[in-house]
Design an enzyme around this catalytic site. Sequence first.
Site, PDB file in Angstrom:
ATOM      1  CD1 TRP A 173      -2.110  -2.276   1.891  1.00 52.11           C
ATOM      2  CD2 TRP A 173      -2.788  -1.414  -0.052  1.00 52.11           C
ATOM      3  NE1 TRP A 173      -3.023  -3.257   1.427  1.00 52.11           N
ATOM      4  CE2 TRP A 173      -3.645  -2.553   0.206  1.00 52.11           C
ATOM      5  CE3 TRP A 173      -3.298  -0.685  -1.089  1.00 52.11           C
ATOM      6  CZ2 TRP A 173      -4.837  -3.291  -0.500  1.00 52.11           C
ATOM      7  CZ3 TRP A 173      -4.356  -1.120  -1.901  1.00 52.11           C
ATOM      8  CH2 TRP A 173      -5.041  -2.342  -1.688  1.00 52.11           C
ATOM      9  CG  ASP A 188      -3.033   3.984   4.163  1.00 52.22           C
ATOM     10  OD1 ASP A 188      -4.260   3.814   4.969  1.00 52.22           O
ATOM     11  OD2 ASP A 188      -2.890   3.319   3.095  1.00 52.22           O
ATOM     12  CE  LYS A 209      -8.292  -1.934   4.986  1.00 49.78           C
ATOM     13  NZ  LYS A 209      -8.370  -3.558   4.394  1.00 49.78           N
TER      14      LYS A 209
HETATM   15  N1  PMP Z   1      -4.230   1.340   2.529  1.00 45.61           N
HETATM   16  C1  PMP Z   1      -4.429   0.142   3.182  1.00 45.61           C
HETATM   17  C2  PMP Z   1      -3.318   0.079   4.353  1.00 45.61           C
HETATM   18  C3  PMP Z   1      -5.125  -1.023   2.766  1.00 45.61           C
HETATM   19  O1  PMP Z   1      -4.910  -1.994   3.626  1.00 45.61           O
HETATM   20  C4  PMP Z   1      -5.907  -0.614   1.906  1.00 45.61           C
HETATM   21  C5  PMP Z   1      -7.023  -1.488   1.335  1.00 45.61           C
HETATM   22  N2  PMP Z   1      -7.112  -2.915   1.958  1.00 45.61           N
HETATM   23  C6  PMP Z   1      -5.976   0.373   1.179  1.00 45.61           C
HETATM   24  C7  PMP Z   1      -5.084   1.402   1.522  1.00 45.61           C
HETATM   25  C8  PMP Z   1      -6.862   0.713  -0.019  1.00 45.61           C
HETATM   26  O2  PMP Z   1      -7.985   0.784   0.306  1.00 45.61           O
HETATM   27  P1  PMP Z   1      -9.153   1.204  -0.611  1.00 45.61           P
HETATM   28  O3  PMP Z   1      -9.579  -0.310  -1.220  1.00 45.61           O
HETATM   29  O4  PMP Z   1     -10.311   1.689   0.266  1.00 45.61           O
HETATM   30  O5  PMP Z   1      -8.935   2.103  -1.551  1.00 45.61           O
END
Ligand code: PMP
Length: 368
Positions: free
Chosen positions: A102, A173, A197
């Site tokens: 991520w 994030d 989450k």
């Molecule tokens: N950052 C993290 C740490 C994640 O775990 C996730 C999704 N699992 C995301 C970003 C992406 O999130 P989204 O699918 O809401 O765009």
Amino acid sequence: MKRARNFNAGPAALPLEVLQRAQNEWLNIEDSGMSVMELSHRSSEFEKIHNHAIQSLKDLMEIPENYEVLLLQGGASLQFSMIPMNILKDGKRADYVLTGSWSEKALKEAKKVGETAVVASSKDEQYTFIPKVEDIKLNDDAAYLHITSNNTIYGTQWKDFPETGNNIPLVADMSSDILSKKIDISKFGIIYAGAQKNLGPSGITVVIIRKDLITDNDKIPSMMNYSIHSKNNSLYNTPPTLAIYLLSLVLDWAKEQGGVEKIAEINEEKAKVIYDAIDGSDGFYKGHALPDSRSLMNVTFTLPSKEAEVQFLKEVKQAGFVGLNGHRSIGGCRASIYNAVPLSHCQDLADFMKKFQESYKATEAQTL
Ligand code: PMP
């Protein structure tokens, strides 16, 4: 009633009490004679829900007055672009710490907007750890420092955060660990998180932003412009009203649990039960993360062989546990134990792991 022992990584388990309350209010919310989905987003009934969600988050996370809470769309992924578009000014560079997929994705989007730099990374070690705070050297011209506070896929989590000072905002994030423990908001410039989450269903992204970082810029498309969302109390366009309603219920539930400190205590206990099962297995289960970087939200582990892993994942599913497959990019196993996952489910999983180990070893011994 059948309820799964749900270890999904997101969308993930929601508190049963929240689902039951939503069920009770499904046809008639706030005595309106309508379901929440049928309310106008400009109605007083919806505005009350919307403002309640924002206020609850401020209360639970002790968000100081000089911060604003925005409820946006596009997932955490859109924030990967919105952050540099809004706060990476010309002549500056955005510093990133890489601790997993991520963070890599966040960096990839920032590169499309302006200059970036990687100031620390654990990529060469398969993202098994979080770099030490003291090893992070910020660039003098840094517009901000971006980190991923919890790495959902690799199962690592920051325990303490870099001190960047007010001039270089720390951007985090927190998609997979927001509201899981107490944090000092004043250390951050921006915190963002997809809700699916720890906060509710998918479809809503929480952005907590220091007010001085919200500046007018007509060049940024309206939907990606913090200033426009801020001026409109996150009601610039039609928001996902159902998701915001469920967010407000999850936050009420969090307050009923005793708030973030109480939730954090339970989270410690939950993670310990599973890590103890790993550490007490004589190497049968092997944690991916180094012990001092272990996540309390996503416990990642492998078994001695691919065959053992396949067998484990098959049997754990048959036993009624959901979502234990590791992320498709790295394989292995992962138990996501967000706030709504009860301690009893973690204990059940740890018991299952012990029993599986015994039976697998017994079968192996027989075939030798
Ligand atoms: N950052 C993290 C740490 C994640 O775990 C996730 C999704 N699992 C995301 C970003 C992406 O999130 P989204 O699918 O809401 O765009």
